[in-house]
Design an enzyme around this catalytic site. Structure first.
Site, PDB file in Angstrom:
ATOM      1  N   GLY A 205       1.692   1.048   1.513  1.00  0.00           N
ATOM      2  CA  GLY A 205       1.316   1.710   0.267  1.00  0.00           C
ATOM      3  C   GLY A 205       1.189   3.208   0.467  1.00  0.00           C
ATOM      4  N   SER A 206       0.356   3.821  -0.318  1.00  0.00           N
ATOM      5  CA  SER A 206       0.190   5.269  -0.279  1.00  0.00           C
ATOM      6  C   SER A 206      -0.710   5.695   0.877  1.00  0.00           C
ATOM      7  CB  SER A 206      -0.425   5.752  -1.595  1.00  0.00           C
ATOM      8  OG  SER A 206      -1.764   5.269  -1.709  1.00  0.00           O
TER       9      SER A 206
ATOM     10  N   CYS B 204       9.672   4.560   0.205  1.00  0.00           N
ATOM     11  CA  CYS B 204       8.911   5.410   1.130  1.00  0.00           C
ATOM     12  C   CYS B 204       9.857   6.266   1.962  1.00  0.00           C
ATOM     13  CB  CYS B 204       8.002   4.571   2.016  1.00  0.00           C
ATOM     14  SG  CYS B 204       8.841   3.268   2.912  1.00  0.00           S
TER      15      CYS B 204
ATOM     16  N   GLY C  74      -4.078   3.942   2.666  1.00  0.00           N
ATOM     17  CA  GLY C  74      -4.303   3.843   4.107  1.00  0.00           C
ATOM     18  C   GLY C  74      -5.636   4.430   4.528  1.00  0.00           C
TER      19      GLY C  74
ATOM     20  N   GLU D 200       1.789   1.229   6.912  1.00  0.00           N
ATOM     21  CA  GLU D 200       3.060   1.833   6.511  1.00  0.00           C
ATOM     22  C   GLU D 200       2.797   2.599   5.219  1.00  0.00           C
ATOM     23  OE1 GLU D 200       5.716   1.997   8.126  1.00  0.00           O
ATOM     24  OE2 GLU D 200       5.762   0.320   9.534  1.00  0.00           O
TER      25      GLU D 200
END
Length: 508
Positions: free
Chosen positions: A240-241, A296, A245, A262
Site C-alpha cells: 500500500g502507501s 507502484c 506502512g 511494499e
C-alpha cells in the site's frame, strides 16, 4: 449482476465478507463494489467484524499445526492445482479485475497470468527449500541450517493489483508450510471473493476443509488494525502507501513480529543522449500510462539529457495524443479510469500544486468525460515540464502524471533519481556500456529495481520484487524471497564422545 464473469466466479448480488476457507455469514455493514468505468455497483459485500476476524484467525492457527507437517512437495501439489484452477478461469477472473479495478483487459488477464506464473514458481520451489551445511570447528561435530514453517501470515493487498500481490505471498507461503489470512482492499473486494471460491474448491478436494487460506473484508478498526496487532501472525505482508506502512510497521515491530512492506514508488527513467529514442519513448509511455498510472512501479519522472530533451519531449507528447481512453474491456483501449473520485481529486490537486510551484502542463491535465466516459473516473494522461526541486515531484501521486526534468548527464541523473524518499524502480536508456554499468553500481541507482533499456514497470516473478527507503525494504515473488515466510534454525550435532567448546574455550 452486470456481467457473466461474476456468475462464473460464484459471486452473488450480496456476498459474505469472511471465510475460514468456506465462507460463513457475516453481519457487518454492506460495502458496494463500484465499477470505476461507469460508476455502477457491481455487487455488494457484507463486511466482516472483529468476531469474524477472530474466527478466521483461530482457524488459521489451528490449521497451521497440521499443515506445517505436510511434506513440502505435497503442499506444492496443492499449489499446482490452484494454478490449474486459475488457468481454467483466467478469462473470467481477468475480466473481473478490469471491471472492478479499471485496468484494460490485457492488463487484467496479465495479472491473472502473474498468479499462474507464481504458482508454477512455487511448485518448483517446494522441492528447493534448501539449507546450508557448514564445517564445524569442533572435531566430531556436524553443523547445518534448516528452514521451518513460520506460522499464519497476514496479507494486506492494495486495489491496483487486487489478486496478483496476494498470490505472490500466498503461493510461496503455502509451499513454505504457512497458513494465510487475506485482507484485500475494500475498493476491490469481489476479486478477492472470487479467488477464495476458486482456491477453496482445490483445498476441499484435497481434504483441507478450513484454515489454510482465509479471507476477511472489513473496516480498518474492525479488521485491519486487530489483524496487524495480533501476535498470532508472525508475519504481516502489507502492500500500500507509505502512510499505511508507517502505521503497520511500528505496530508489528512493537510485538516483535516481522513486516514485509511494499509501499510507494516515485520511479524515474534516465534518458541519455546516446539512447535509442524510439525505444525510450515506447518504454516511458507504457510505464507512465499503464494502469492509468496506478502501479507502484509507474513512471513518475523522466530525467532527460538537455541535448535531446526537446526532441524526446516532442515525441512523447505526440505519443500521448494517440492514447485511447475509455472502456477497459473494449478492444483498442490503452487507458482505463482511475479507481474512484478520491483519486480524481488527488490528480486535480497535484496539478494545482504543479501550477503553483512553476511547472508547465505540456499535454493532458484535465478530467476526461467524453461520451460513455462521463459517468466514470477518467482523466487525461498528463506530461508536466518540471524541476527536480519542486515539492510535488518528491511525492507519489497515484495518477498518470509524468514529470519531465532536464539533466546535464549521467551523474546529475543519478543524483536526481536518488533524491526522492522512495526507492522502488528505476531505469536508464543508453547504448553506452559505461553509462549502463555506472547506473548499476553501488553508487548508482539506490532503488530495489534498476533496469537498462526497459521501463520501470512490468517486473517478472522470477526476481525478488521490492524497494528501499520509504518503499519499505520488503521483497516478494522470486529469488530467495521464500525465506521471509520461514524461520531459520541452526543445528549442531555432536557424534563424538568428547565435548569440546567453540572458540577453544576450556571450562573446568
Amino acid at each position: 449482476m452486470s456481467h457473466p464473469a461474476l456468475a462464473e466466479l460464484g459471486l452473488a448480488a450480496v456476498n459474505d465478507g469472511a471465510a475460514t476457507g468456506p465462507f460463513f455469514a457475516t453481519s457487518g455493514p454492506l460495502l458496494d463494489s463500484i465499477n470505476p468505468a461507469t460508476g455502477e455497483v457491481l455487487a455488494q459485500v457484507r463486511q466482516a467484524q472483529a468476531a469474524d476476524l477472530e474466527r478466521v484467525t483461530q482457524a488459521a492457527v489451528d490449521a497451521f499445526a497440521s499443515w506445517r507437517l505436510v511434506p513440502a512437495p505435497q503442499r506444492g501439489e496443492v499449489v499446482r492445482q490452484i494454478g490449474e484452477a486459475l488457468r481454467e478461469h483466467k478469462q473470467a477472473l481477468g475480466t473481473l479485475v478490469s471491471l472492478e479495478c479499471g485496468k484494460i483487459l490485457a492488463e487484467g488477464l496479465g495479472e491473472v497470468q502473474e498468479m499462474i506464473d507464481i504458482a508454477d514458481f512455487a511448485v518448483g520451489l517446494s522441492r528447493q527449500l534448501y539449507g546450508l551445511s557448514m564445517h564445524s570447528e569442533r572435531p566430531g561435530h556436524r553443523m547445518y541450517e534448516q528452514w521451518h514453517p513460520l506460522g499464519p501470515v497476514g496479507i494486506i493487498s492494495a486495489f491496483n493489483f487486487p489478486v496478483a500481490v496476494w498470490a505472490w505471498n500466498a503461493m510461496l507461503a503455502l509451499v513454505c508450510g504457512d497458513t494465510c489470512v487475506w485482507k484485500p482492499s475494500e475498493v476491490t473486494p469481489l476479486t478477492a471473493i472470487a479467488v477464495q471460491h476458486l482456491v477453496q474448491r482445490v483445498l476441499s478436494k484435497n481434504g483441507y476443509a478450513e484454515g489454510i487460506l482465509g479471507l476477511v473484508i472489513g473496516e480498518l478498526d474492525e479488521v485491519g488494525k486487530p489483524l496487524v496487532a495480533d501476535p498470532r501472525y508472525p508475519l504481516i505482508s502489507a502492500t500500500g502507501s507509505c502512510a499505511m506502512g508507517r502505521a503497520v510497521g511500528p505496530v508489528v515491530a512493537q510485538r516483535f513480529g516481522r513486516s514485509l512492506l511494499e509501499l510507494g514508488g516515485n520511479n524515474a527513467v534516465t534518458i541519455l543522449d546516446d539512447a535509442d529514442l524510439d525505444l525510450a519513448v515506447r518504454g516511458a509511455l507504457f510505464s507512465a500510462v499503464g494502469t492509468a498510472g496506478q502501479r507502484c512501479t509507474s513512471l513518475r519522472r523522466v530525467l532527460v539529457q538537455k541535448g535531446i530533451a526537446a526532441a524526446f519531449t516532442e515525441q512523447l507528447v505526440k505519443a500521448y495524443g494517440s492514447v485511447r481512453i475509455g472502456d477497459p474491456l473494449a478492444e483498442g483501449t490503452l487507458m482505463g479510469p482511475l479507481i474512484n473520485a478520491r483519486a480524481v481529486a488527488a490528480f486535480k490537486g497535484a496539478l494545482q500544486q504543479v501550477k503553483e510551484q512553476g511547472g508547465e502542463v505540456l499535454c493532458g491535465g484535465e478530467v476526461y468525460a467524453e461520451g460513455a466516459c462521463a459517468k466514470g473516473f477518467f482523466v487525461q494522461p498528463t506530461i508536466v515540464r518540471a524541476r527536480a526541486d519542486m515539492p510535488i515531484v518528491q511525492q507519489e501521486t497515484f495518477a498518470p502524471i509524468l514529470y519531465v526534468i532536464e539533466v546535464e548527464g549521467i551523474e546529475e541523473a543519478i543524483a536526481v533519481n536518488n533524491s526522492v524518499p522512495q526507492g522502488l524502480s528505476s531505469a536508464v536508456f543508453t547504448l553506452n556500456m559505461r553509462h549502463a554499468e555506472r547506473f548499476l553500481t553501488a553508487a548508482g541507482s539506490d532503488c530495489g529495481i534498476a533496469n537498462v533499456n526497459i521501463g520501470t514497470s512490468g517486473a517478472e516473478i522470477g526476481g525478488a520484487f521490492g524497494g528501499e527507503k520509504e518503499t519499505g525494504g520488503g521483497r516478494e515473488a522470486g529469488s530467495d524471497s521464500w525465506k521471509a515466510y520461514m524461520r531459520r534454525q541452526t543445528c549442531t550435532i555432536n557424534y563424538s564422545t568428547e565435548l569440546p567448546l567453540a572458540q577453544g574455550i576450556v571450562f573446568g
